[in-house]
Enzyme design. Structure first.
Site, PDB file in Angstrom:
ATOM      1  CG  HIS A   1      30.653 -19.649  62.167  1.00  0.00           C
ATOM      2  ND1 HIS A   1      31.145 -18.976  62.826  1.00  0.00           N
ATOM      3  CD2 HIS A   1      30.923 -19.185  60.664  1.00  0.00           C
ATOM      4  CE1 HIS A   1      32.129 -17.827  62.267  1.00  0.00           C
ATOM      5  NE2 HIS A   1      31.027 -17.874  61.460  1.00  0.00           N
TER       6      HIS A   1
ATOM      7  CD  GLU B   1      32.083 -18.857  65.674  1.00  0.00           C
ATOM      8  OE1 GLU B   1      33.369 -19.316  64.818  1.00  0.00           O
ATOM      9  OE2 GLU B   1      31.282 -18.114  66.175  1.00  0.00           O
TER      10      GLU B   1
ATOM     11  NE  ARG C   1      33.432 -13.261  61.855  1.00  0.00           N
ATOM     12  CZ  ARG C   1      33.310 -14.127  61.173  1.00  0.00           C
ATOM     13  NH1 ARG C   1      32.031 -14.649  60.519  1.00  0.00           N
ATOM     14  NH2 ARG C   1      34.749 -14.500  60.146  1.00  0.00           N
TER      15      ARG C   1
END
Length: 390
Positions: free
Chosen positions: A285, A265, A236
């Site tokens: 991601h 995001e 993260r």
């Protein structure tokens, strides 16, 4: 039952084997990403069960208050994007499997792919070749170098194993329990956090983002890294203090980074500083995004030999269902809402002397889905306290 699935960008879920278990249910899958509360409230107005793909959409109080038919939210892994207290107050069950015994091999493999890509500058070399040029520099091999694992949990342990297979020295930092586990597995634990950052040639972060870990990587930590070192973050973005990594890369310590996670995001700002740096490999991601991982996530909890609590038939121990275990505590509450969607779960546990108002969710909502809706839901339980490593 009316089921909604959010953020399935490539319409993958309906192609999974487990999706067939939803036959007979009214399933709506949304392929775009929307965070606007008004739009979401309109889309989900009739939704009874909401399936999330990890943390892609924030499910907050202003939205929850406009979804009167919602009875279940299901997903996999951590849930900082869901207002749990509001769900409890509204009688909405939240089910989130922490897959305690199963690391995300997809994320582990992807982490290793980023390490190789960054150390050998593979994306940059490819871009040069496509632009009509030949080699643009000399990369670094891994054998004999020091791999730092910050957070020796499920994923960290797997990545450490990859490092060992590549002939790297593995060095671990984290909580005392994590360091003890690493030592038990034959790895070295660093003497201090300062020494850890100074010694690593590749440093990979593997922690959950909770209050205790937010901003745990400071500018001073990064400044200790070698100018040839690589920092990898597939966990993260919030583990690193805001802007600290960008400033550190500009200062030359560490010399490289590989990043799969961002403060906001989806990241669609092509001018984001990380995307402009030649010494950074950035991906959108993708850590857990694989067909195999999706199949695992959305099938989790549907094995016919499991009872509602997620344990094999005959092994539904009270200590694993009533929050007494330090490993297992379930995250939503039935509170006093005893509607038809919740009653089967409560009835199942009536023999275990569990209070109806207790703030634990004891089971996967299999009772809600007579045709095994749980196939497209996460597994029944969430673990608490959550370990700081993943």
């Amino acid at each position: 039952m009316k089921i909604s699935v959010l953020d399935d960008y490539f319409d993958t879920i309906r192609t999974l084997e487990c999706f067939r278990k939803l036959a007979g249910h009214d399933v709506k899958i949304w392929n775009d990403h929307v965070q606007d509360v008004d739009v979401l409230a309109e889309r989900l107005a009739d939704t009874e069960a909401l399936v999330l793909i990890r943390e892609r959409t924030q499910i907050r109080t202003p939205l929850l208050g406009r979804l009167p038919k919602l009875r279940l939210i299901s997903q996999r892994s951590v849930y900082p994007h869901i207002d749990i207290d509001t769900c409890t107050r509204l009688g909405i069950i939240v089910s989130s499997s922490q897959h305690a015994d199963t690391p995300s091999y997809a994320t582990s493999e992807f982490t290793w792919g980023l390490i190789l890509a960054a150390m050998r500058a593979i994306p940059q070399q490819m871009a040069s070749l496509k632009a009509g040029h030949w080699q643009i520099g000399v990369g670094h091999t891994l054998r004999g170098k020091t791999l730092g694992i910050y957070g020796y949990g499920r994923i960290g342990a797997v990545v450490a194993g990859y490092g060992k297979a590549f002939g790297m020295r593995v060095l671990v930092w984290g909580r005392e329990a994590a360091r003890a586990n690493a030592r038990a597995d034959g790895y070295e634990a660093a003497a201090s956090k300062e020494s850890f950052f100074e010694r690593c040639d590749v440093l990979s972060l593997h922690m959950r983002l909770v209050d205790a870990t937010r901003g745990i990587v400071k500018p001073a930590d990064l400044a200790r890294m070698k100018p040839t070192a690589l920092l990898v973050n597939t966990s993260r973005a919030g583990l690193i203090e805001p802007n600290a990594l960008i400033d550190a890369l500009r200062a030359g310590r560490p010399g490289m980074a590989a990043v799969d996670v961002y403060e906001k995001e989806p990241l669609r700002d092509a001018n984001d500083p990380l995307l402009k740096m030649d010494n950074v490999v950035c991906t959108p991601h993708l850590g857990y995004v694989s067909r195999d991982e999706y199949e695992l996530q959305f099938t989790d909890g549907v094995r016919p030999d499991r009872r509602l609590c997620g344990w094999p038939a005959g092994e539904c121990r009270q200590s694993r269902c009533n929050g007494a275990s330090k490993d297992l505590i379930l995250i939503a509450s039935t509170t006093n809402k005893k509607g038809p969607a919740v009653r089967p779960v409560l009835d199942h546990f009536s023999d275990h002397s569990v209070s109806v108002g207790q703030r634990f969710l004891f089971a996967a909502p299999a009772a809600l889905f007579t045709a095994s809706l749980v196939a497209c839901l996460a597994s029944p339980t969430a673990f608490w306290p959550l370990p700081l490593t993943s």
